[in-house]
Design a protein around this motif. Structure first.
Motif, PDB file in Angstrom:
ATOM      1  N   LEU A 167      75.639 -23.465 -16.814  1.00  0.00           N
ATOM      2  CA  LEU A 167      76.229 -22.895 -15.597  1.00  0.00           C
ATOM      3  C   LEU A 167      75.284 -21.896 -14.937  1.00  0.00           C
ATOM      4  N   ALA A 168      74.564 -21.112 -15.739  1.00  0.00           N
ATOM      5  CA  ALA A 168      73.604 -20.153 -15.180  1.00  0.00           C
ATOM      6  C   ALA A 168      72.451 -20.875 -14.483  1.00  0.00           C
ATOM      7  N   VAL A 169      71.994 -21.965 -15.064  1.00  0.00           N
ATOM      8  CA  VAL A 169      70.921 -22.745 -14.433  1.00  0.00           C
ATOM      9  C   VAL A 169      71.413 -23.315 -13.100  1.00  0.00           C
ATOM     10  N   MET A 170      72.627 -23.835 -13.085  1.00  0.00           N
ATOM     11  CA  MET A 170      73.168 -24.370 -11.831  1.00  0.00           C
ATOM     12  C   MET A 170      73.412 -23.264 -10.811  1.00  0.00           C
ATOM     13  N   ALA A 171      73.795 -22.080 -11.260  1.00  0.00           N
ATOM     14  CA  ALA A 171      73.952 -20.951 -10.341  1.00  0.00           C
ATOM     15  C   ALA A 171      72.603 -20.563  -9.741  1.00  0.00           C
ATOM     16  N   GLY A 172      71.549 -20.659 -10.540  1.00  0.00           N
ATOM     17  CA  GLY A 172      70.201 -20.418 -10.011  1.00  0.00           C
ATOM     18  C   GLY A 172      69.839 -21.424  -8.935  1.00  0.00           C
ATOM     19  N   ALA A 173      70.229 -22.661  -9.137  1.00  0.00           N
ATOM     20  CA  ALA A 173      69.974 -23.692  -8.123  1.00  0.00           C
ATOM     21  C   ALA A 173      70.725 -23.380  -6.834  1.00  0.00           C
ATOM     22  N   VAL A 174      71.968 -22.951  -6.960  1.00  0.00           N
ATOM     23  CA  VAL A 174      72.753 -22.585  -5.778  1.00  0.00           C
ATOM     24  C   VAL A 174      72.104 -21.395  -5.065  1.00  0.00           C
ATOM     25  N   ALA A 175      71.609 -20.418  -5.821  1.00  0.00           N
ATOM     26  CA  ALA A 175      70.955 -19.257  -5.220  1.00  0.00           C
ATOM     27  C   ALA A 175      69.693 -19.662  -4.464  1.00  0.00           C
ATOM     28  N   LEU A 176      68.881 -20.526  -5.058  1.00  0.00           N
ATOM     29  CA  LEU A 176      67.675 -20.996  -4.363  1.00  0.00           C
ATOM     30  C   LEU A 176      68.050 -21.692  -3.062  1.00  0.00           C
ATOM     31  N   HIS A 177      69.066 -22.516  -3.121  1.00  0.00           N
ATOM     32  CA  HIS A 177      69.489 -23.247  -1.929  1.00  0.00           C
ATOM     33  C   HIS A 177      70.049 -22.291  -0.869  1.00  0.00           C
ATOM     34  N   SER A 178      70.879 -21.366  -1.285  1.00  0.00           N
ATOM     35  CA  SER A 178      71.523 -20.452  -0.335  1.00  0.00           C
ATOM     36  C   SER A 178      70.542 -19.476   0.302  1.00  0.00           C
ATOM     37  N   LEU A 179      69.603 -18.973  -0.492  1.00  0.00           N
ATOM     38  CA  LEU A 179      68.636 -17.997   0.015  1.00  0.00           C
ATOM     39  C   LEU A 179      67.447 -18.653   0.710  1.00  0.00           C
ATOM     40  N   GLU A 180      67.401 -19.978   0.645  1.00  0.00           N
ATOM     41  CA  GLU A 180      66.304 -20.752   1.232  1.00  0.00           C
ATOM     42  C   GLU A 180      64.935 -20.275   0.734  1.00  0.00           C
ATOM     43  N   VAL A 181      64.884 -20.061  -0.568  1.00  0.00           N
ATOM     44  CA  VAL A 181      63.650 -19.673  -1.248  1.00  0.00           C
ATOM     45  C   VAL A 181      63.375 -20.754  -2.272  1.00  0.00           C
ATOM     46  N   PRO A 182      62.208 -21.190  -2.515  1.00  0.00           N
ATOM     47  CA  PRO A 182      60.948 -20.888  -1.836  1.00  0.00           C
ATOM     48  C   PRO A 182      60.724 -21.825  -0.653  1.00  0.00           C
ATOM     49  N   GLU A 183      59.715 -21.536   0.089  1.00  0.00           N
ATOM     50  CA  GLU A 183      59.236 -22.434   1.144  1.00  0.00           C
ATOM     51  C   GLU A 183      58.069 -23.205   0.550  1.00  0.00           C
ATOM     52  N   PRO A 184      57.807 -24.380   0.879  1.00  0.00           N
ATOM     53  CA  PRO A 184      58.413 -25.266   1.874  1.00  0.00           C
ATOM     54  C   PRO A 184      59.756 -25.820   1.393  1.00  0.00           C
ATOM     55  N   ALA A 185      60.495 -26.342   2.342  1.00  0.00           N
ATOM     56  CA  ALA A 185      61.851 -26.830   2.069  1.00  0.00           C
ATOM     57  C   ALA A 185      61.867 -27.969   1.053  1.00  0.00           C
ATOM     58  N   TRP A 186      60.873 -28.844   1.081  1.00  0.00           N
ATOM     59  CA  TRP A 186      60.874 -29.977   0.148  1.00  0.00           C
ATOM     60  C   TRP A 186      60.764 -29.487  -1.295  1.00  0.00           C
ATOM     61  N   LEU A 187      59.985 -28.406  -1.509  1.00  0.00           N
ATOM     62  CA  LEU A 187      59.851 -27.860  -2.866  1.00  0.00           C
ATOM     63  C   LEU A 187      61.170 -27.234  -3.310  1.00  0.00           C
ATOM     64  N   ARG A 188      61.804 -26.488  -2.411  1.00  0.00           N
ATOM     65  CA  ARG A 188      63.092 -25.869  -2.722  1.00  0.00           C
ATOM     66  C   ARG A 188      64.117 -26.941  -3.083  1.00  0.00           C
ATOM     67  N   GLN A 189      64.191 -27.989  -2.260  1.00  0.00           N
ATOM     68  CA  GLN A 189      65.160 -29.052  -2.521  1.00  0.00           C
ATOM     69  C   GLN A 189      64.884 -29.738  -3.850  1.00  0.00           C
ATOM     70  N   THR A 190      63.611 -29.937  -4.141  1.00  0.00           N
ATOM     71  CA  THR A 190      63.243 -30.558  -5.417  1.00  0.00           C
ATOM     72  C   THR A 190      63.665 -29.678  -6.582  1.00  0.00           C
ATOM     73  N   MET A 191      63.385 -28.374  -6.469  1.00  0.00           N
ATOM     74  CA  MET A 191      63.757 -27.462  -7.552  1.00  0.00           C
ATOM     75  C   MET A 191      65.273 -27.389  -7.715  1.00  0.00           C
ATOM     76  N   VAL A 192      66.009 -27.388  -6.615  1.00  0.00           N
ATOM     77  CA  VAL A 192      67.470 -27.330  -6.672  1.00  0.00           C
ATOM     78  C   VAL A 192      68.009 -28.572  -7.388  1.00  0.00           C
ATOM     79  N   VAL A 193      67.536 -29.735  -6.997  1.00  0.00           N
ATOM     80  CA  VAL A 193      68.011 -30.972  -7.624  1.00  0.00           C
ATOM     81  C   VAL A 193      67.668 -30.993  -9.110  1.00  0.00           C
ATOM     82  N   VAL A 194      66.441 -30.605  -9.449  1.00  0.00           N
ATOM     83  CA  VAL A 194      66.026 -30.601 -10.855  1.00  0.00           C
ATOM     84  C   VAL A 194      66.875 -29.619 -11.659  1.00  0.00           C
ATOM     85  N   LEU A 195      67.133 -28.433 -11.115  1.00  0.00           N
ATOM     86  CA  LEU A 195      67.945 -27.450 -11.843  1.00  0.00           C
ATOM     87  C   LEU A 195      69.386 -27.905 -12.014  1.00  0.00           C
ATOM     88  N   VAL A 196      69.954 -28.533 -10.993  1.00  0.00           N
ATOM     89  CA  VAL A 196      71.324 -29.042 -11.122  1.00  0.00           C
ATOM     90  C   VAL A 196      71.378 -30.149 -12.181  1.00  0.00           C
TER      91      VAL A 196
END
Length: 128
Positions: A45-74
């Protein structure tokens, strides 16, 4: 040899996988195994919360890297939960049948995945 029906707290759980084999172990071990499973679920749950935080805060840039990290963390969070359940089941069966406990591979998987995510995030934040 006929199997006896336990009279303890797990009697209602017969027919649910890990409780189908062997005898009733010391309740302290079963409860410790359950606490460990729940700790892994909290970690997931903490890992998935980290993914939500990355997505919500729009960190890091570029967007493709952020989206990749969010999907991998979920996916890592979901996979961790599934592997935690599998480990709980294997440990419960081992305790009930007197076999050695299974190897602990989940920790290595989680450590590697979090390390890779941390390095990627650190590099992107340093360059951004």
């Amino acid at each position: 040899m006929p199997r006896t029906v336990p009279t303890g707290g797990c009697a209602m759980m017969r027919g649910m996988g890990a409780y189908d084999e062997g005898g009733e172990p010391d309740p302290r071990y079963t409860l410790a195994n359950e606490r460990t499973f729940l700790a892994w679920v909290r970690t997931a749950l903490a890992v998935m919360a980290g993914a939500v935080a990355l997505h919500s805060l729009e960190v890091p840039e570029p967007a493709w890297l952020r989206q990749t990290m969010v999907v991998v963390l979920v996916l890592l969070g979901g996979g961790t939960t599934a592997l935690a359940y599998r480990r709980w089941s294997l440990v419960e069966r081992a305790m009930r049948t007197g076999r050695p406990l299974p190897r602990f591979g989940l920790g290595a998987v989680m450590t590697g995945a979090v390390l890779v995510a941390a390095v990627l995030l650190a590099v992107t934040l340093a360059l951004g």
